[in-house]
Design a protein around this motif. Structure first.
Motif, mmCIF file in Angstrom:
data_model
loop_
_atom_site.group_PDB
_atom_site.id
_atom_site.type_symbol
_atom_site.label_atom_id
_atom_site.label_comp_id
_atom_site.label_asym_id
_atom_site.label_seq_id
_atom_site.Cartn_x
_atom_site.Cartn_y
_atom_site.Cartn_z
ATOM 1 N N GLN A 3 0.829 -1.201 0.000
ATOM 2 C CA GLN A 3 0.000 0.000 0.000
ATOM 3 C C GLN A 3 0.867 1.256 0.000
ATOM 4 O O GLN A 3 0.567 2.222 -0.706
ATOM 5 N N ARG A 6 2.150 1.828 -3.462
ATOM 6 C CA ARG A 6 1.110 2.367 -4.349
ATOM 7 C C ARG A 6 0.838 3.841 -4.061
ATOM 8 O O ARG A 6 0.567 4.628 -4.977
ATOM 9 N N MET A 7 0.904 4.211 -2.775
ATOM 10 C CA MET A 7 0.738 5.626 -2.431
ATOM 11 C C MET A 7 1.843 6.464 -3.068
ATOM 12 O O MET A 7 1.597 7.566 -3.577
ATOM 13 N N LEU A 40 -4.877 0.412 -5.789
ATOM 14 C CA LEU A 40 -4.984 1.395 -4.711
ATOM 15 C C LEU A 40 -6.427 1.880 -4.582
ATOM 16 O O LEU A 40 -6.968 1.960 -3.459
ATOM 17 N N TYR A 65 -6.470 12.779 -0.651
ATOM 18 C CA TYR A 65 -5.528 11.684 -0.400
ATOM 19 C C TYR A 65 -4.119 12.057 -0.845
ATOM 20 O O TYR A 65 -3.119 11.660 -0.219
ATOM 21 N N HIS A 66 -4.029 12.858 -1.905
ATOM 22 C CA HIS A 66 -2.727 13.222 -2.441
ATOM 23 C C HIS A 66 -1.885 14.016 -1.440
ATOM 24 O O HIS A 66 -0.656 13.908 -1.426
ATOM 25 N N CYS A 69 -0.114 11.485 0.654
ATOM 26 C CA CYS A 69 0.832 10.701 -0.143
ATOM 27 C C CYS A 69 2.063 11.539 -0.509
ATOM 28 O O CYS A 69 3.199 11.060 -0.446
#
Length: 298
Positions: A3, A6-7, A40, A65-66, A69
């Motif tokens: 995970q 993927r982030m 993701l 979410y960005h 990340c």
């Protein structure tokens, strides 16, 4: 861990502006990047990107979410950069253990470290052996033969030594003529390995070798104490430090058995771990080795 990967890929895609550009940056194929993004989004249960033939745009969820990340990727890069600086440029705290008598030597040998403003130096000066792991020591200087251990030792030089005594002691007790005569004199020793004996190898004329074991009238763990006792006339001692040889030069100590030579004492730089060392350790080891090499150059 998948995970987190993927982030990071998602953050790179947003920064690059396209799957193809991100794939080049990540050394991946565009299809692999796309597959990671789909996985993701599936794990989150939300779409992160609007895909079109021309461009990618963030969904509301993707924009939120960005932020996290991108911060994660920035923190990882910052950590890499910090380690790169540690690897390539001396910085941080250097903890160095050495015998007390090495203070002036270290002041000279480590002079170039002053040009590294991000480096701090903590000297742990003690003639007793310090536990490198417990004291978080980066480098320890040790003189003489080393006991077997898991520590990593590098010989960086050697130190000459000379038997000596105060003029008053020699006037009262006489001058030894041969190494075996030392047994009849008061010996000021280190009591190595927690014993009351010191073993001396003396090399004389025509290659003669005599080994003498001496029981100390006084044992001391600090060579500065042995120096003071020798100058005060307590007995015969071994000159090792700069202060000892200065006392020989100005007559406060006199050489004993000048025709016989003691073995030089090896000097080791000991580190607690194998493998790659940070720049502060590598640079300091090189400085110390250079100092001893210059000191013994003809």
């Amino acid at each position: 861990m998948d995970q987190l990967k993927r982030m990071g890929i998602f953050a790179e895609v947003v920064a690059a502006g396209s799957l193809t550009a991100a794939a080049r940056q990540l050394d991946m194929t565009p299809s692999a990047v796309s597959q990671h993004l789909r996985q993701l989004e599936k794990s989150l249960g939300l779409a992160l990107l609007h895909r079109s033939t021309r461009k990618l745009t963030l969904t509301e969820a993707g924009a939120r979410y960005h932020v996290g990340c991108a911060a994660m990727v920035a923190a990882a890069r910052s950590a890499d950069q910090a380690l790169a600086r540690l690897r390539d440029e001396p910085e941080g705290e250097l903890r160095l253990a050495a015998p007390i008598g090495f203070a002036s030597l270290l002041a000279s040998a480590l002079q170039p470290l002053r040009s590294h403003p991000k480096l701090t130096l903590r000297l742990l000066l003690d003639d007793a052996v310090i536990d490198l792991i417990e004291a978080r020591v980066d480098i320890a200087l040790r003189v003489g033969q080393l006991a077997n251990s898991s520590l990593v030792a590098r010989k960086i030089g050697s130190m000459g030594c000379q038997l000596c005594a105060a003029p008053a002691y020699l006037a009262e007790h006489g001058w030894p003529q041969q190494p075996q005569d030392l047994r009849q004199h008061a010996w000021l020793g280190s009591g190595a390995d927690n014993t009351s004996f010191d073993t001396l190898e003396l090399h004389g004329p025509d290659g003669a070798l005599q080994v003498v074991q001496l029981e100390g009238r006084v044992q001391a763990t600090q060579v500065s104490a042995l120096h003071a006792l020798g100058v005060a006339g307590w007995g015969i001692c071994m000159a090792v430090r700069k202060e000892d040889f200065q006392a020989l030069a100005d007559g406060r100590l006199m050489p004993v058995l000048p025709g016989w030579r003691l073995n030089d004492l090896p000097v080791y730089a000991v580190t607690p771990r194998r493998g790659e060392q940070p720049a502060k350790v590598r640079h300091t080891l090189d400085l110390l080795a250079s100092y001893f090499a210059e000191a013994h150059a003809p």
